[in-house]
Each structure stands twice: as C-alpha cells, then as structure tokens.
Design a protein around this motif. Structure first.
Motif, PDB file in Angstrom:
ATOM      1  N   ILE A  19      -9.378  31.701   4.769  1.00  0.00           N
ATOM      2  CA  ILE A  19      -9.599  30.248   4.813  1.00  0.00           C
ATOM      3  C   ILE A  19      -9.708  29.700   3.396  1.00  0.00           C
ATOM      4  O   ILE A  19      -9.142  28.650   3.073  1.00  0.00           O
ATOM      5  N   GLU A  20     -10.407  30.421   2.541  1.00  0.00           N
ATOM      6  CA  GLU A  20     -10.521  30.011   1.146  1.00  0.00           C
ATOM      7  C   GLU A  20      -9.146  29.984   0.484  1.00  0.00           C
ATOM      8  O   GLU A  20      -8.811  29.067  -0.252  1.00  0.00           O
ATOM      9  N   ARG A  21      -8.333  30.970   0.778  1.00  0.00           N
ATOM     10  CA  ARG A  21      -6.974  31.033   0.211  1.00  0.00           C
ATOM     11  C   ARG A  21      -6.121  29.869   0.705  1.00  0.00           C
ATOM     12  O   ARG A  21      -5.384  29.267  -0.070  1.00  0.00           O
ATOM     13  N   VAL A  22      -6.200  29.556   1.978  1.00  0.00           N
ATOM     14  CA  VAL A  22      -5.445  28.427   2.523  1.00  0.00           C
ATOM     15  C   VAL A  22      -5.895  27.129   1.840  1.00  0.00           C
ATOM     16  O   VAL A  22      -5.067  26.294   1.460  1.00  0.00           O
ATOM     17  N   GLY A  23      -7.183  26.966   1.666  1.00  0.00           N
ATOM     18  CA  GLY A  23      -7.696  25.791   0.963  1.00  0.00           C
ATOM     19  C   GLY A  23      -7.157  25.712  -0.454  1.00  0.00           C
ATOM     20  O   GLY A  23      -6.761  24.641  -0.930  1.00  0.00           O
ATOM     21  N   PHE A  24      -7.118  26.847  -1.138  1.00  0.00           N
ATOM     22  CA  PHE A  24      -6.570  26.897  -2.488  1.00  0.00           C
ATOM     23  C   PHE A  24      -5.100  26.509  -2.484  1.00  0.00           C
ATOM     24  O   PHE A  24      -4.646  25.730  -3.327  1.00  0.00           O
ATOM     25  N   LEU A  25      -4.333  27.033  -1.525  1.00  0.00           N
ATOM     26  CA  LEU A  25      -2.905  26.715  -1.444  1.00  0.00           C
ATOM     27  C   LEU A  25      -2.674  25.232  -1.161  1.00  0.00           C
ATOM     28  O   LEU A  25      -1.775  24.614  -1.738  1.00  0.00           O
ATOM     29  N   PHE A  26      -3.475  24.643  -0.281  1.00  0.00           N
ATOM     30  CA  PHE A  26      -3.367  23.211  -0.028  1.00  0.00           C
ATOM     31  C   PHE A  26      -3.678  22.422  -1.298  1.00  0.00           C
ATOM     32  O   PHE A  26      -3.020  21.428  -1.608  1.00  0.00           O
ATOM     33  N   GLY A  27      -4.688  22.852  -2.021  1.00  0.00           N
ATOM     34  CA  GLY A  27      -5.025  22.194  -3.280  1.00  0.00           C
ATOM     35  C   GLY A  27      -3.888  22.271  -4.277  1.00  0.00           C
ATOM     36  O   GLY A  27      -3.560  21.286  -4.948  1.00  0.00           O
ATOM     37  N   LEU A  32       0.749  19.843  -7.084  1.00  0.00           N
ATOM     38  CA  LEU A  32       2.165  19.853  -7.448  1.00  0.00           C
ATOM     39  C   LEU A  32       2.884  18.610  -6.948  1.00  0.00           C
ATOM     40  O   LEU A  32       3.714  18.031  -7.661  1.00  0.00           O
ATOM     41  N   LEU A  33       2.576  18.183  -5.738  1.00  0.00           N
ATOM     42  CA  LEU A  33       3.184  16.967  -5.205  1.00  0.00           C
ATOM     43  C   LEU A  33       2.813  15.775  -6.073  1.00  0.00           C
ATOM     44  O   LEU A  33       3.658  14.943  -6.402  1.00  0.00           O
ATOM     45  N   ARG A  34       1.562  15.706  -6.462  1.00  0.00           N
ATOM     46  CA  ARG A  34       1.113  14.598  -7.309  1.00  0.00           C
ATOM     47  C   ARG A  34       1.842  14.613  -8.654  1.00  0.00           C
ATOM     48  O   ARG A  34       2.174  13.568  -9.200  1.00  0.00           O
ATOM     49  N   ARG A  35       2.101  15.800  -9.180  1.00  0.00           N
ATOM     50  CA  ARG A  35       2.803  15.906 -10.468  1.00  0.00           C
ATOM     51  C   ARG A  35       4.250  15.461 -10.384  1.00  0.00           C
ATOM     52  O   ARG A  35       4.782  14.940 -11.359  1.00  0.00           O
ATOM     53  N   ILE A  36       4.909  15.664  -9.241  1.00  0.00           N
ATOM     54  CA  ILE A  36       6.326  15.273  -9.151  1.00  0.00           C
ATOM     55  C   ILE A  36       6.510  13.834  -8.678  1.00  0.00           C
ATOM     56  O   ILE A  36       7.606  13.294  -8.789  1.00  0.00           O
ATOM     57  N   LEU A  37       5.458  13.204  -8.186  1.00  0.00           N
ATOM     58  CA  LEU A  37       5.587  11.826  -7.699  1.00  0.00           C
ATOM     59  C   LEU A  37       6.138  10.853  -8.742  1.00  0.00           C
ATOM     60  O   LEU A  37       6.964  10.014  -8.393  1.00  0.00           O
ATOM     61  N   PRO A  38       5.738  10.926 -10.002  1.00  0.00           N
ATOM     62  CA  PRO A  38       6.334   9.985 -10.965  1.00  0.00           C
ATOM     63  C   PRO A  38       7.860  10.092 -11.034  1.00  0.00           C
ATOM     64  O   PRO A  38       8.542   9.090 -11.208  1.00  0.00           O
ATOM     65  N   ASP A  59      -6.455  10.608   2.407  1.00  0.00           N
ATOM     66  CA  ASP A  59      -7.070  11.902   2.725  1.00  0.00           C
ATOM     67  C   ASP A  59      -6.695  12.969   1.704  1.00  0.00           C
ATOM     68  O   ASP A  59      -7.522  13.797   1.328  1.00  0.00           O
ATOM     69  N   LEU A  60      -5.446  12.958   1.251  1.00  0.00           N
ATOM     70  CA  LEU A  60      -4.951  13.998   0.357  1.00  0.00           C
ATOM     71  C   LEU A  60      -5.452  13.830  -1.070  1.00  0.00           C
ATOM     72  O   LEU A  60      -5.881  14.791  -1.709  1.00  0.00           O
ATOM     73  N   TRP A  61      -5.408  12.584  -1.580  1.00  0.00           N
ATOM     74  CA  TRP A  61      -5.757  12.368  -2.979  1.00  0.00           C
ATOM     75  C   TRP A  61      -7.032  11.560  -3.174  1.00  0.00           C
ATOM     76  O   TRP A  61      -7.460  11.345  -4.308  1.00  0.00           O
ATOM     77  N   GLY A  62      -7.613  11.069  -2.093  1.00  0.00           N
ATOM     78  CA  GLY A  62      -8.870  10.334  -2.206  1.00  0.00           C
ATOM     79  C   GLY A  62      -8.751   9.003  -2.911  1.00  0.00           C
ATOM     80  O   GLY A  62      -9.711   8.561  -3.552  1.00  0.00           O
ATOM     81  N   GLU A  63      -7.590   8.388  -2.824  1.00  0.00           N
ATOM     82  CA  GLU A  63      -7.400   7.083  -3.450  1.00  0.00           C
ATOM     83  C   GLU A  63      -6.499   6.230  -2.575  1.00  0.00           C
ATOM     84  O   GLU A  63      -5.797   6.741  -1.710  1.00  0.00           O
ATOM     85  N   SER A  64      -6.552   4.939  -2.821  1.00  0.00           N
ATOM     86  CA  SER A  64      -5.732   4.024  -2.029  1.00  0.00           C
ATOM     87  C   SER A  64      -4.266   4.168  -2.415  1.00  0.00           C
ATOM     88  O   SER A  64      -3.934   4.717  -3.473  1.00  0.00           O
ATOM     89  N   LEU A  65      -3.415   3.652  -1.563  1.00  0.00           N
ATOM     90  CA  LEU A  65      -1.983   3.661  -1.861  1.00  0.00           C
ATOM     91  C   LEU A  65      -1.704   2.924  -3.167  1.00  0.00           C
ATOM     92  O   LEU A  65      -0.929   3.410  -3.999  1.00  0.00           O
ATOM     93  N   GLU A  66      -2.349   1.776  -3.363  1.00  0.00           N
ATOM     94  CA  GLU A  66      -2.139   1.017  -4.589  1.00  0.00           C
ATOM     95  C   GLU A  66      -2.572   1.813  -5.821  1.00  0.00           C
ATOM     96  O   GLU A  66      -1.899   1.790  -6.851  1.00  0.00           O
ATOM     97  N   GLU A  67      -3.694   2.530  -5.714  1.00  0.00           N
ATOM     98  CA  GLU A  67      -4.154   3.351  -6.838  1.00  0.00           C
ATOM     99  C   GLU A  67      -3.151   4.453  -7.150  1.00  0.00           C
ATOM    100  O   GLU A  67      -2.847   4.714  -8.317  1.00  0.00           O
ATOM    101  N   LEU A  68      -2.637   5.095  -6.116  1.00  0.00           N
ATOM    102  CA  LEU A  68      -1.647   6.153  -6.320  1.00  0.00           C
ATOM    103  C   LEU A  68      -0.377   5.589  -6.938  1.00  0.00           C
ATOM    104  O   LEU A  68       0.149   6.133  -7.908  1.00  0.00           O
TER     105      LEU A  68
END
Length: 134
Positions: A19-27, A32-38, A59-68
C-alpha cells in the motif's frame, strides 16, 4: 496457533508495504503529470479534460483549476480556460464555450479572445433563440 499469528503478521506487513508503494507510485505519477502539463497547455483537448475533471484536479494536486492553469500558463489561468473554451467552440458546444470564456474573463477581464468569443456566442444565441443564455 502461534504460526498462524506469525503468518498473519507477515501478510499484514507485506500488505502495508505494498500500500505504501502504491501511494508512492501515485505520488510520482502526480508529480510527473504536473511537470509535463506546461508542455501540454496549448493542447485544447488536454485543457478541456482538466476542466471536465475539475474535482480530480483538486483531489490530485490540492488546488483549484484556476490555480493549476495559472501555474502552468505563466500566471494566466485565462489562457488555459480560453484553450478549453475553444475546444468546446470548435465542437459547437456553445453554452459550454460561453461558460468557460466568462470564467476566463473573471481571471483576466482584458482577455481579447474571451471578450470577442463571448460577444460572438451571445449574438449567436440572441439571433437563434431571441435571447442569450440558451
């Protein structure tokens, strides 16, 4: 009985590690998704997907769509909202496009694309339906 307890303890320990490993992989995937978004911010369909999955963004990044969108668009969330609106506009989903253009104007009230498209869609609604908002 003791062997069973030991076995159950080992299984529980292994489950906890997995479970810890799955959490790490999701993180990692989130990072990585956040890094490629620009690099994807100009892709209207990717931005449209973010709009359509706005709750997941929070839920994923803890910020609003506008903030992202502001973070990946050099501080201008209106740019991303206009990209998503253009995807709707191109598909003739005018009500959705207008909603996003208006939202873009709340982020940047001088956004020329949002001002022009909002006026065009409103005029289209007025012409076709006799009043705006349909």
């Amino acid at each position: 009985v003791e062997k069973t307890r030991v076995l159950i303890g080992q299984v529980m320990g292994e489950v906890a590690r997995q479970i810890e490993r799955v959490g790490f992989l999701f993180g990692q995937a989130s990072y990585l998704l956040r890094r490629i978004l620009p690099d994807l911010r100009g892709n209207r369909l990717v931005v449209r997907l973010l709009v359509e999955q706005e709750k997941l963004v929070r839920d994923l990044w803890g910020e609003s769509l506008e903030e992202l969108l502001a973070a990946v668009s050099g501080g201008n969330a209106g740019y991303g909202l206009c990209a998503a609106a253009e995807a709707y506009y191109g598909g003739q989903w005018y009500s959705d496009a207008l909603r996003l253009y208006k939202r873009a104007l709340r982020c940047d009230n001088r956004c020329q694309e949002a001002l022009i498209r909002s006026a065009q869609i409103t005029a289209l609604f007025e012409r076709d339906h006799g009043h705006a908002g349909h």
